[in-house]
Design a protein around this motif. Structure first.
Motif, PDB file in Angstrom:
ATOM      1  N   ASN A   1      32.185  41.757  36.608  1.00 23.41           N
ATOM      2  CA  ASN A   1      32.614  40.408  37.003  1.00 23.41           C
ATOM      3  C   ASN A   1      33.859  39.964  36.263  1.00 23.41           C
ATOM      4  OD1 ASN A   1      31.144  39.514  39.078  1.00 23.41           O
ATOM      5  ND2 ASN A   1      29.477  38.656  37.812  1.00 23.41           N
ATOM      6  N   THR A   2      33.859  40.206  34.949  1.00 22.94           N
ATOM      7  CA  THR A   2      35.035  39.828  34.153  1.00 22.94           C
ATOM      8  C   THR A   2      36.260  40.579  34.657  1.00 22.94           C
ATOM      9  OG1 THR A   2      33.530  39.669  32.297  1.00 22.94           O
ATOM     10  CG2 THR A   2      35.864  39.577  31.774  1.00 22.94           C
ATOM     11  N   LEU A   3      36.073  41.855  34.962  1.00 26.89           N
ATOM     12  CA  LEU A   3      37.203  42.648  35.456  1.00 26.89           C
ATOM     13  C   LEU A   3      37.750  42.040  36.751  1.00 26.89           C
ATOM     14  CD1 LEU A   3      39.058  45.121  35.330  1.00 26.89           C
ATOM     15  CD2 LEU A   3      37.326  46.413  36.556  1.00 26.89           C
ATOM     16  N   ARG A   4      36.824  41.695  37.658  1.00 30.57           N
ATOM     17  CA  ARG A   4      37.243  41.095  38.937  1.00 30.57           C
ATOM     18  C   ARG A   4      38.026  39.814  38.698  1.00 30.57           C
ATOM     19  NH1 ARG A   4      32.094  41.400  42.212  1.00 30.57           N
ATOM     20  NH2 ARG A   4      32.218  43.416  43.224  1.00 30.57           N
ATOM     21  N   HIS A   5      37.479  39.023  37.802  1.00 30.50           N
ATOM     22  CA  HIS A   5      38.091  37.741  37.476  1.00 30.50           C
ATOM     23  C   HIS A   5      39.522  37.941  36.965  1.00 30.50           C
ATOM     24  CE1 HIS A   5      37.705  33.558  36.445  1.00 30.50           C
ATOM     25  NE2 HIS A   5      38.288  33.806  35.276  1.00 30.50           N
ATOM     26  N   ARG A   6      39.659  38.906  36.069  1.00 35.43           N
ATOM     27  CA  ARG A   6      41.000  39.152  35.489  1.00 35.43           C
ATOM     28  C   ARG A   6      41.957  39.725  36.534  1.00 35.43           C
ATOM     29  NH1 ARG A   6      39.726  39.846  29.338  1.00 35.43           N
ATOM     30  NH2 ARG A   6      38.212  38.159  29.339  1.00 35.43           N
ATOM     31  N   LEU A   7      41.409  40.568  37.430  1.00 39.73           N
ATOM     32  CA  LEU A   7      42.273  41.132  38.473  1.00 39.73           C
ATOM     33  C   LEU A   7      42.796  40.031  39.380  1.00 39.73           C
ATOM     34  CD1 LEU A   7      40.414  44.398  39.520  1.00 39.73           C
ATOM     35  CD2 LEU A   7      42.793  44.211  38.789  1.00 39.73           C
ATOM     36  N   LYS A   8      41.917  39.057  39.630  1.00 43.20           N
ATOM     37  CA  LYS A   8      42.328  37.950  40.492  1.00 43.20           C
ATOM     38  C   LYS A   8      43.461  37.167  39.807  1.00 43.20           C
ATOM     39  CE  LYS A   8      40.514  34.159  43.229  1.00 43.20           C
ATOM     40  NZ  LYS A   8      41.455  33.187  42.719  1.00 43.20           N
ATOM     41  N   LYS A   9      43.281  36.989  38.492  1.00 39.02           N
ATOM     42  CA  LYS A   9      44.295  36.251  37.734  1.00 39.02           C
ATOM     43  C   LYS A   9      45.663  36.971  37.837  1.00 39.02           C
ATOM     44  CE  LYS A   9      44.530  35.807  33.126  1.00 39.02           C
ATOM     45  NZ  LYS A   9      43.898  35.919  31.817  1.00 39.02           N
ATOM     46  N   ILE A  10      45.601  38.323  37.749  1.00 39.76           N
ATOM     47  CA  ILE A  10      46.845  39.099  37.845  1.00 39.76           C
ATOM     48  C   ILE A  10      47.446  38.941  39.239  1.00 39.76           C
ATOM     49  CG2 ILE A  10      47.840  41.427  37.803  1.00 39.76           C
ATOM     50  CD1 ILE A  10      45.629  42.176  35.772  1.00 39.76           C
ATOM     51  N   ALA A  11      46.573  39.036  40.278  1.00 40.37           N
ATOM     52  CA  ALA A  11      47.066  38.964  41.655  1.00 40.37           C
ATOM     53  C   ALA A  11      47.657  37.580  41.952  1.00 40.37           C
ATOM     54  CB  ALA A  11      45.914  39.266  42.620  1.00 40.37           C
ATOM     55  N   ASP A  12      47.096  36.544  41.342  1.00 40.51           N
ATOM     56  CA  ASP A  12      47.553  35.164  41.622  1.00 40.51           C
ATOM     57  C   ASP A  12      48.882  34.827  40.956  1.00 40.51           C
ATOM     58  OD1 ASP A  12      45.384  34.750  43.098  1.00 40.51           O
ATOM     59  OD2 ASP A  12      44.263  33.575  41.618  1.00 40.51           O
ATOM     60  N   LYS A  13      49.321  35.667  40.066  1.00 44.31           N
ATOM     61  CA  LYS A  13      50.509  35.304  39.267  1.00 44.31           C
ATOM     62  C   LYS A  13      51.770  35.193  40.100  1.00 44.31           C
ATOM     63  CE  LYS A  13      50.662  37.869  35.540  1.00 44.31           C
ATOM     64  NZ  LYS A  13      50.997  38.454  34.307  1.00 44.31           N
TER      65      LYS A  13
ATOM     66  N   ILE B   1      34.084  45.653  29.308  1.00 47.37           N
ATOM     67  CA  ILE B   1      33.826  44.309  29.849  1.00 47.37           C
ATOM     68  C   ILE B   1      32.922  44.446  31.081  1.00 47.37           C
ATOM     69  CG2 ILE B   1      35.977  43.211  29.054  1.00 47.37           C
ATOM     70  CD1 ILE B   1      37.266  43.795  31.712  1.00 47.37           C
ATOM     71  N   SER B   2      32.392  43.325  31.576  1.00 48.41           N
ATOM     72  CA  SER B   2      31.519  43.418  32.746  1.00 48.41           C
ATOM     73  C   SER B   2      32.386  43.547  34.011  1.00 48.41           C
ATOM     74  CB  SER B   2      30.652  42.174  32.858  1.00 48.41           C
ATOM     75  OG  SER B   2      31.471  41.094  33.237  1.00 48.41           O
TER      76      SER B   2
END
Ligand SMILES: Nc1ncnc2c1ncn2[C@@H]1O[C@H](COP(=O)(O)OP(=O)(O)OP(=O)(O)O)[C@@H](O)[C@H]1O
Ligand SMILES: [Mg+2]
Length: 478
Positions: A466-478, A463-464
């Motif tokens: 950016n996508t990785l960053r985006h997904r990491l943020k999603k994990i951190a926000d949970k 994945i790119s």
């Protein structure tokens, strides 16, 4: 295609169930009366019967008694109206596989039906082995499986099966993963005096600890929060038959004690119940663990070990009986080319040589999957080396010599290997979002793998950044 027979005088329900099962890909027949149903069952064989209790001519139990008398092994699920649980339990005592209280939910219906169809397959698919008298079962239209291999070690296994199948003693089957333990358990069942009675397999590793007792012994309505109806446990359903405790080495210590008590006393109580229930069940158990070692290490109860191991059958790994590989290859070639309607009959000679020197860590299951996949990929009538690119190399450096397509096939193979276990675990009522869990695990592991370097991790994951960053943020926000 599996065939389901619906027996109910309620045309509306027949219509609903008919559509429900047809959409799931089953062939459905329906009868509006008990007499019609009995005639139909005499003419045709079915994989599952859904039977209403209350009908104008014969009631469900009368029909069930007639079916059991003619030794029809097809599982029967009784349907009754709310408030008639007693009748449903009576039906189970007379050999129904399960019951549904009307009105039932689709989820419950699907669960009960798919479980019953697995039992149907295991009971009807005859497993034979060389020299076994090929006894024909009255209701065995479902083809058969064979245990293949004439090596000395396998001949000893056949001899043992022949000697003990009818003896009604517990058997402990050991061997590495994929060596055929379940196949042997089923062969013992089919060649035993209990072959017309139920065969119920319980995978000890797949049932969470807190559900194991209720699965095995059942429970009364109200025994605990959520126990909305009386549940007849697997042991009670199996009365007179054979119970296969698979992966017994994975049973927790307290549960081992409970199982032992049941084996010693031959009786148990449903959870929340007051009366003891006596059953006559033959126990077969299997494990890919070295149970003797587990006993020495204190993780498996010695008394349970000896009780299960009255007779022991140890299946050799495939690498110790390489002389069987050719016969196994031929067997899988003919089975799968028929199953996938392909005319693949040969395999390149150099591949056979490679097969005998390969170590087969996944044993017969790995060989089976290897041939199945090759047949699916094969376009001509001979399987060549190309189709075996996915063969697990002994040496991981070998991975570098594989091209992208071959690596993708390997990756998919690996996923297919682990996914069933994940689904099995989450099926037991965890209701977690496993897709998110898988994603999270993959991301965290990839980051660990490359020392938290996001660019590298993104590359591994395809994945790119950016996508990785985006997904990491999603994990951190949970
Ligand atoms: N000797 C054999 N002949 C033909 N098929 C076999 C043989 N041994 C195993 N198989 C096939 O290989 C697959 C794996 O066998 P099985 O499920 O019995 O293994 P197992 O020992 O129970 O493995 P696990 O420990 O992983 O549960 C099955 O599809 C089975 O039909
Ligand atoms: Mg198994």
């Amino acid at each position: 295609m599996e065939k389901i027979l619906l027996i109910d005088d309620d045309e509306g329900l027949i219509h609903f169930l008919g559509r429900f099962f047809q959409r799931k890909g089953y062939e459905v027949s329906a009868c509006l009366s008990g007499r019609d149903a009995l005639e139909q069952i005499e003419r045709e064989s079915f994989d599952l019967i859904l039977l209403d209790y209350k009908m104008p001519d014969l009631n469900g139990i009368d029909i069930l008694i007639k079916l059991k008398k003619s030794q029809i092994k097809t599982p029967v699920i009784i349907m009754t109206a709310y408030g008639t649980t007693e009748l449903a339990i009576e039906a189970m005592k007379r050999g129904a596989y399960d019951y549904l209280i009307k009105p039932f939910e689709r989820k419950e219906l699907s669960r009960v039906v798919s479980e019953a169809l697995i039992v149907n397959r295991q009971m009807k698919e005859m497993v034979s082995f060389p020299d076994s008298s090929s006894r024909v079962l009255p209701d065995s239209a479902k083809g058969s499986l064979q245990i293949i291999g004439n090596s000395k070690k396998m001949q000893e296994v056949y001899k043992l099966i022949g000697q003990i199948a009818e003896k009604d003693v517990p058997v402990l089957i050991t061997g590495e993963s994929g060596t055929g333990k379940e196949l042997v358990a089923r062969a013992i069942y089919h060649h035993s005096g209990r072959s017309q009675k139920p065969f119920i397999a319980i995978n000890c590793a797949a049932i969470p600890d807190n559900l194991f007792e209720s699965e095995l012994f059942g429970y009364e309505r109200g025994a605990f929060t959520g126990a909305e109806r009386t549940y007849i446990g697997k042991l009670e359903r199996c009365d007179g038959g054979t119970c296969f405790l698979d992966e017994i080495g994975d049973l927790s210590f307290p549960l081992q004690a409970k199982l032992l008590r049941m084996l010693q006393e031959g009786e148990f109580e449903r959870l929340g119940g007051s009366g003891t229930i006596k059953v006559n069940v033959r126990m077969l158990a299997a494990s890919n663990k070295d149970l003797k070692k587990e006993v020495e290490e204190g993780t498996f109860r010695e008394d349970l070990y000896w009780r299960l191991k009255v007779i022991a059958i140890d299946l050799p790994p495939l690498r110790e009986r390489t002389e069987d590989i050719n016969a196994l290859v031929d067997y899988f070639l003919s089975r799968f080319s028929a199953e996938y309607q392909k005319s693949v009959h040969y395999i390149a000679e150099n591949m056979r040589k490679k097969f005998s020197s390969y170590s087969w860590p996944g044993n017969v299951r790995e060989l089976e999957n290897c041939i199945r996949r090759a047949i699916l990929l094969c376009t001509g009538d001979i399987i060549s080396e190309e189709q075996f690119g996915f063969l697990e190399p002994k040496d991981e450096h070998h991975l570098q010599s594989l091209n992208r397509d071959q690596l993708l096939v390997r990756l998919r193979d690996k996923l297919e290997d682990i996914v069933p276990e994940i689904l099995r675990l989450s099926k037991e009522g965890i209701h977690a979002n496993i897709i998110d869990m898988v994603e999270e695990t993959l991301i965290i592991k990839a980051l660990e793998e490359c020392g938290n370097n996001q660019v590298k991790a993104a590359k591994i994951l395809g994945i790119s950044r950016n996508t990785l960053r985006h997904r990491l943020k999603k994990i951190a926000d949970k």
